[in-house]
Design an enzyme around this catalytic site. Structure first.
Site, PDB file in Angstrom:
ATOM      1  N   SER A 129       0.802  -1.259   0.089  1.00 23.59           N
ATOM      2  CA  SER A 129       0.181  -0.028  -0.057  1.00 23.59           C
ATOM      3  C   SER A 129       0.807   1.292  -0.074  1.00 23.59           C
ATOM      4  CB  SER A 129      -0.988   0.030   1.482  1.00 23.59           C
ATOM      5  OG  SER A 129      -2.172   0.830   0.977  1.00 23.59           O
ATOM      6  N   HIS A 149      -7.839  -5.727   0.011  1.00 23.81           N
ATOM      7  CA  HIS A 149      -6.570  -4.838   0.260  1.00 23.81           C
ATOM      8  C   HIS A 149      -5.481  -5.574   0.998  1.00 23.81           C
ATOM      9  CE1 HIS A 149      -4.401  -1.267  -0.122  1.00 23.81           C
ATOM     10  NE2 HIS A 149      -4.164  -1.106   1.277  1.00 23.81           N
TER      11      HIS A 149
END
Length: 261
Positions: free
Chosen positions: A97, A230
């Site tokens: 991320s 995610h």
């Protein structure tokens, strides 16, 4: 190395398996709100002849009394200085991320200095070239908490703990500000091989945005799509570890050299 001095190199680097005779080093750059303590599972993917170090950004855990870094050039400079100060070994940088951007810019900076960067592994982040040109956004308590719940990666019970939230939310706000301040240079690229991992149900990264990382290396590019959101490495960790093992095995020094008979 472990976290000792709040200002020294040791504060930045947490070791998960030192190797005095290591042939190369894997450096992990955590996600927004994340810390080094989230990533010891990576050790299972790192070859026995390599060491694994995870960055501990200021403002969290044992560094909680230090101000968090909220501007990306300052983060790149700090990380590069830390990696420059440790014994020189070939590097592989891994980031998830927001950490993907940290790893990417650190790799670029180190390559410019002539350090050996064997490869870059990024995950859970759209390519810099497709990131909307937003300024630093204001993130309030409710919005930060809602986004953290939606992305997963944090025990839901902890998100209902006032003491935990008191420590966590300032870090998240600072990291969102840090990520929002990022501005890639036009045609920014590394010269090392780049591997991208993405979850097939990640609400923040679609397939095209993951594929766009191809533009950011002048070397080989590999994309792996795995099951999950995610934080897909919590959904299908065996698959993620297999991909990482393969990538690191291919990147290790001498891996591409012909065998002598």
């Amino acid at each position: 190395m472990t976290a000792h001095s709040p200002r020294g190199t040791d504060a930045w680097l947490v070791s998960y398996g030192e190797r005095p005779d290591a042939g190369f080093r894997v450096v992990c750059c955590p996600h927004a709100g994340g810390s080094a303590s989230y990533y010891p599972w990576l050790r299972a993917a790192v070859p026995s002849d390599a060491e694994l170090l995870c960055l501990q950004y200021p403002g969290r855990q044992e560094r909680r009394r230090e101000p968090a870094i909220t501007r990306f050039p300052a983060m790149t400079e700090a990380v590069t200085e830390v990696l420059r100060s440790v014994p020189d070994l070939p590097l592989v940088l891994f980031g998830h991320s927001m950490g993907s951007l940290v790893a990417f810019e650190a790799a670029r900076a180190l390559e410019r200095e002539g350090r050996t960067v064997l490869g870059l592994v990024v995950s859970g982040r759209r390519a810099p070239s497709v990131r909307p040109p937003e300024g630093a956004r204001k993130v309030d308590f409710a919005q930060t908490l809602a986004e953290t719940r939606a992305l997963g990666g944090t025990d839901p019970a902890l998100l209902n703990d006032p003491d935990f939230l008191e420590l966590m939310l300032p870090v998240l706000r600072a990291d969102y500000q840090l990520a929002s301040s990022y501005r890639p240079e036009p045609d920014a690229a590394v010269s090392c091989p780049l591997t991208m991992l993405t979850g097939d149900a990640d609400p923040q990264v679609d397939r095209a945005e993951a594929e766009a990382w191809r533009r950011h290396t002048t070397s080989d590019f590999t994309l792996h799509e795995v099951t999950g959101g995610h934080f897909f490495f919590n959904d299908d960790r065996p698959a993620v570890l297999n991909h990482l093992r393969s990538a690191l095995a291919a990147l290790r020094p001498g891996a591409a050299e012909p065998q002598l008979r």
